[in-house]
Design a protein around this motif. Structure first.
Motif, PDB file in Angstrom:
ATOM      1  N   GLU A  37       9.456  -0.530   3.366  1.00 29.38           N
ATOM      2  CA  GLU A  37      10.586  -0.253   2.483  1.00 29.38           C
ATOM      3  C   GLU A  37      11.207  -1.551   1.967  1.00 29.38           C
ATOM      4  O   GLU A  37      11.595  -1.648   0.798  1.00 29.38           O
ATOM      5  CB  GLU A  37      11.636   0.579   3.230  1.00 29.38           C
ATOM      6  CG  GLU A  37      11.192   1.998   3.546  1.00 29.38           C
ATOM      7  CD  GLU A  37      10.902   2.802   2.299  1.00 29.38           C
ATOM      8  OE1 GLU A  37      11.639   2.642   1.308  1.00 29.38           O
ATOM      9  OE2 GLU A  37       9.930   3.580   2.314  1.00 29.38           O
ATOM     10  N   THR A  38      11.292  -2.543   2.845  1.00 24.12           N
ATOM     11  CA  THR A  38      11.853  -3.833   2.426  1.00 24.12           C
ATOM     12  C   THR A  38      10.986  -4.490   1.359  1.00 24.12           C
ATOM     13  O   THR A  38      11.498  -5.025   0.367  1.00 24.12           O
ATOM     14  CB  THR A  38      11.982  -4.763   3.638  1.00 24.12           C
ATOM     15  OG1 THR A  38      12.831  -4.148   4.623  1.00 24.12           O
ATOM     16  CG2 THR A  38      12.584  -6.106   3.240  1.00 24.12           C
ATOM     17  N   LEU A  39       9.684  -4.461   1.560  1.00 22.13           N
ATOM     18  CA  LEU A  39       8.783  -5.073   0.586  1.00 22.13           C
ATOM     19  C   LEU A  39       8.797  -4.318  -0.747  1.00 22.13           C
ATOM     20  O   LEU A  39       8.747  -4.936  -1.820  1.00 22.13           O
ATOM     21  CB  LEU A  39       7.368  -5.122   1.150  1.00 22.13           C
ATOM     22  CG  LEU A  39       7.159  -6.076   2.337  1.00 22.13           C
ATOM     23  CD1 LEU A  39       5.756  -5.916   2.906  1.00 22.13           C
ATOM     24  CD2 LEU A  39       7.408  -7.514   1.921  1.00 22.13           C
ATOM     25  N   LEU A  40       8.854  -2.998  -0.666  1.00 26.71           N
ATOM     26  CA  LEU A  40       8.886  -2.220  -1.904  1.00 26.71           C
ATOM     27  C   LEU A  40      10.159  -2.467  -2.705  1.00 26.71           C
ATOM     28  O   LEU A  40      10.163  -2.318  -3.930  1.00 26.71           O
ATOM     29  CB  LEU A  40       8.746  -0.724  -1.586  1.00 26.71           C
ATOM     30  CG  LEU A  40       7.359  -0.252  -1.152  1.00 26.71           C
ATOM     31  CD1 LEU A  40       7.373   1.223  -0.803  1.00 26.71           C
ATOM     32  CD2 LEU A  40       6.324  -0.531  -2.236  1.00 26.71           C
ATOM     33  N   SER A  41      11.238  -2.839  -2.002  1.00 27.71           N
ATOM     34  CA  SER A  41      12.475  -3.147  -2.724  1.00 27.71           C
ATOM     35  C   SER A  41      12.322  -4.385  -3.600  1.00 27.71           C
ATOM     36  O   SER A  41      13.103  -4.599  -4.529  1.00 27.71           O
ATOM     37  CB  SER A  41      13.630  -3.338  -1.736  1.00 27.71           C
ATOM     38  OG  SER A  41      13.424  -4.494  -0.942  1.00 27.71           O
ATOM     39  N   LEU A  42      11.322  -5.216  -3.283  1.00 30.55           N
ATOM     40  CA  LEU A  42      11.061  -6.398  -4.099  1.00 30.55           C
ATOM     41  C   LEU A  42      10.422  -6.044  -5.438  1.00 30.55           C
ATOM     42  O   LEU A  42      10.232  -6.911  -6.294  1.00 30.55           O
ATOM     43  CB  LEU A  42      10.142  -7.372  -3.343  1.00 30.55           C
ATOM     44  CG  LEU A  42      10.685  -7.913  -2.016  1.00 30.55           C
ATOM     45  CD1 LEU A  42       9.644  -8.796  -1.356  1.00 30.55           C
ATOM     46  CD2 LEU A  42      11.976  -8.685  -2.239  1.00 30.55           C
ATOM     47  N   ASN A  43      10.076  -4.789  -5.620  1.00 32.55           N
ATOM     48  CA  ASN A  43       9.492  -4.344  -6.874  1.00 32.55           C
ATOM     49  C   ASN A  43      10.486  -4.395  -8.034  1.00 32.55           C
ATOM     50  O   ASN A  43      10.082  -4.403  -9.199  1.00 32.55           O
ATOM     51  CB  ASN A  43       8.976  -2.905  -6.752  1.00 32.55           C
ATOM     52  CG  ASN A  43       7.465  -2.851  -6.613  1.00 32.55           C
ATOM     53  OD1 ASN A  43       6.764  -3.759  -7.035  1.00 32.55           O
ATOM     54  ND2 ASN A  43       6.976  -1.780  -6.017  1.00 32.55           N
ATOM     55  N   ARG A  44      11.779  -4.423  -7.718  1.00 36.63           N
ATOM     56  CA  ARG A  44      12.798  -4.346  -8.765  1.00 36.63           C
ATOM     57  C   ARG A  44      12.657  -5.452  -9.818  1.00 36.63           C
ATOM     58  O   ARG A  44      12.703  -5.154 -11.016  1.00 36.63           O
ATOM     59  CB  ARG A  44      14.188  -4.385  -8.116  1.00 36.63           C
ATOM     60  CG  ARG A  44      15.335  -4.206  -9.088  1.00 36.63           C
ATOM     61  CD  ARG A  44      15.236  -2.891  -9.829  1.00 36.63           C
ATOM     62  NE  ARG A  44      16.325  -2.720 -10.760  1.00 36.63           N
ATOM     63  CZ  ARG A  44      16.335  -1.797 -11.723  1.00 36.63           C
ATOM     64  NH1 ARG A  44      15.311  -0.970 -11.852  1.00 36.63           N
ATOM     65  NH2 ARG A  44      17.360  -1.691 -12.542  1.00 36.63           N
ATOM     66  N   PRO A  45      12.492  -6.720  -9.419  1.00 32.22           N
ATOM     67  CA  PRO A  45      12.302  -7.753 -10.450  1.00 32.22           C
ATOM     68  C   PRO A  45      11.092  -7.488 -11.336  1.00 32.22           C
ATOM     69  O   PRO A  45      11.139  -7.710 -12.559  1.00 32.22           O
ATOM     70  CB  PRO A  45      12.127  -9.039  -9.638  1.00 32.22           C
ATOM     71  CG  PRO A  45      12.806  -8.770  -8.352  1.00 32.22           C
ATOM     72  CD  PRO A  45      12.570  -7.322  -8.083  1.00 32.22           C
ATOM     73  N   GLY A  46      10.013  -7.032 -10.756  1.00 28.71           N
ATOM     74  CA  GLY A  46       8.825  -6.720 -11.550  1.00 28.71           C
ATOM     75  C   GLY A  46       9.076  -5.590 -12.532  1.00 28.71           C
ATOM     76  O   GLY A  46       8.606  -5.623 -13.678  1.00 28.71           O
ATOM     77  N   GLU A  47       9.822  -4.572 -12.088  1.00 26.75           N
ATOM     78  CA  GLU A  47      10.157  -3.471 -12.983  1.00 26.75           C
ATOM     79  C   GLU A  47      11.023  -3.954 -14.143  1.00 26.75           C
ATOM     80  O   GLU A  47      10.829  -3.526 -15.291  1.00 26.75           O
ATOM     81  CB  GLU A  47      10.881  -2.374 -12.196  1.00 26.75           C
ATOM     82  CG  GLU A  47      10.008  -1.687 -11.155  1.00 26.75           C
ATOM     83  CD  GLU A  47      10.807  -0.736 -10.286  1.00 26.75           C
ATOM     84  OE1 GLU A  47      12.044  -0.696 -10.454  1.00 26.75           O
ATOM     85  OE2 GLU A  47      10.209  -0.043  -9.450  1.00 26.75           O
ATOM     86  N   LEU A  48      11.977  -4.834 -13.838  1.00 30.43           N
ATOM     87  CA  LEU A  48      12.833  -5.378 -14.896  1.00 30.43           C
ATOM     88  C   LEU A  48      12.017  -6.206 -15.889  1.00 30.43           C
ATOM     89  O   LEU A  48      12.231  -6.119 -17.109  1.00 30.43           O
ATOM     90  CB  LEU A  48      13.944  -6.229 -14.281  1.00 30.43           C
ATOM     91  CG  LEU A  48      15.012  -5.468 -13.483  1.00 30.43           C
ATOM     92  CD1 LEU A  48      15.983  -6.448 -12.826  1.00 30.43           C
ATOM     93  CD2 LEU A  48      15.766  -4.509 -14.396  1.00 30.43           C
TER      94      LEU A  48
END
Length: 214
Positions: A37-48
């Motif tokens: 879950e912590t690693l998936l939260s790092l997806n936010r910059p990529g989504e932006l």
């Protein structure tokens, strides 16, 4: 299937070990899921990055199409917008690549975190526990045999698996005594096998099946 010993101390130890194994597995699986879950939260910059790049590309393409309608200088005026559109595509591709990298990391790293402790558990606790269950279940099923046959088979199991010190305490030549069908030695060997497993002999009229002769 026999899951736990008959003697209270052995059964308690088995239960404690089983609970400890379950807690160990739960802790590491929970840790792996939390890490994921912590690693998936790092997806936010990529989504932006992806959404920003896609938006930039869309707006620049629209602007380029509009300025192309200007007579004579349309293509020249559209060139900067086309370049910015390409920049948006690059930004969007970088965002997608970042998300793919995070997704791969979120899959492999938690698997490693959970797999290593679970492998350790499977290599230590599980084989020993499975061997005991198989041996104890087979021993319990011997109760369906005739008493003498059951006793000899239990004694034979003791000869094949009991420590040498335990066998020597029963008789100086336990294998020879078993072959000669020395009933006292055979009964003691059978009782030794039951003690090793933490099992109790099947009682008849309040008396144990295996008795020692004085």
């Amino acid at each position: 299937m026999k899951l736990y010993a008959d003697t209270p101390v052995r059964a308690c130890l088995q239960l404690v070990c089983d609970l400890a194994a379950l807690v160990w597995a739960f802790v590491w699986i929970h840790a792996a899921l939390a890490l994921r879950e912590t690693l998936l939260s790092l997806n936010r910059p990529g989504e932006l990055m992806s959404s920003t790049g896609a938006g930039l590309t869309e707006h620049m393409d629209t602007a380029a199409e509009n300025v192309r309608q200007v007579p004579l200088a349309g293509e020249a005026l559209a060139a900067p917008f086309t370049g910015l559109s390409g920049t948006g595509e690059s930004l969007s591709a970088a965002g997608d690549s970042f998300q793919d990298s995070v997704g791969t990391l979120a899959l492999t790293l938690p698997l490693l975190v959970a797999a290593l402790p679970l492998f350790l558990l499977a290599a230590t606790w599980l084989p020993a526990r499975a061997r005991w269950i198989v041996r104890a279940t087979g021993t319990v099923r011997l109760r369906a045999l005739a008493p003498e046959a059951r006793t000899r088979l239990l004694a034979l199991r003791a000869l094949s698996g009991a420590p040498a010190a335990g066998l020597a305490a029963v008789h100086e030549d336990p294998a020879g005594a078993w072959q000669e069908n020395d009933r006292t030695v055979v009964a003691e060997l059978a009782a030794l096998e039951l003690r090793r497993l933490g099992l109790r002999p099947k009682a008849r009229n309040g008396r144990p099946v295996f008795t020692r002769r004085g």
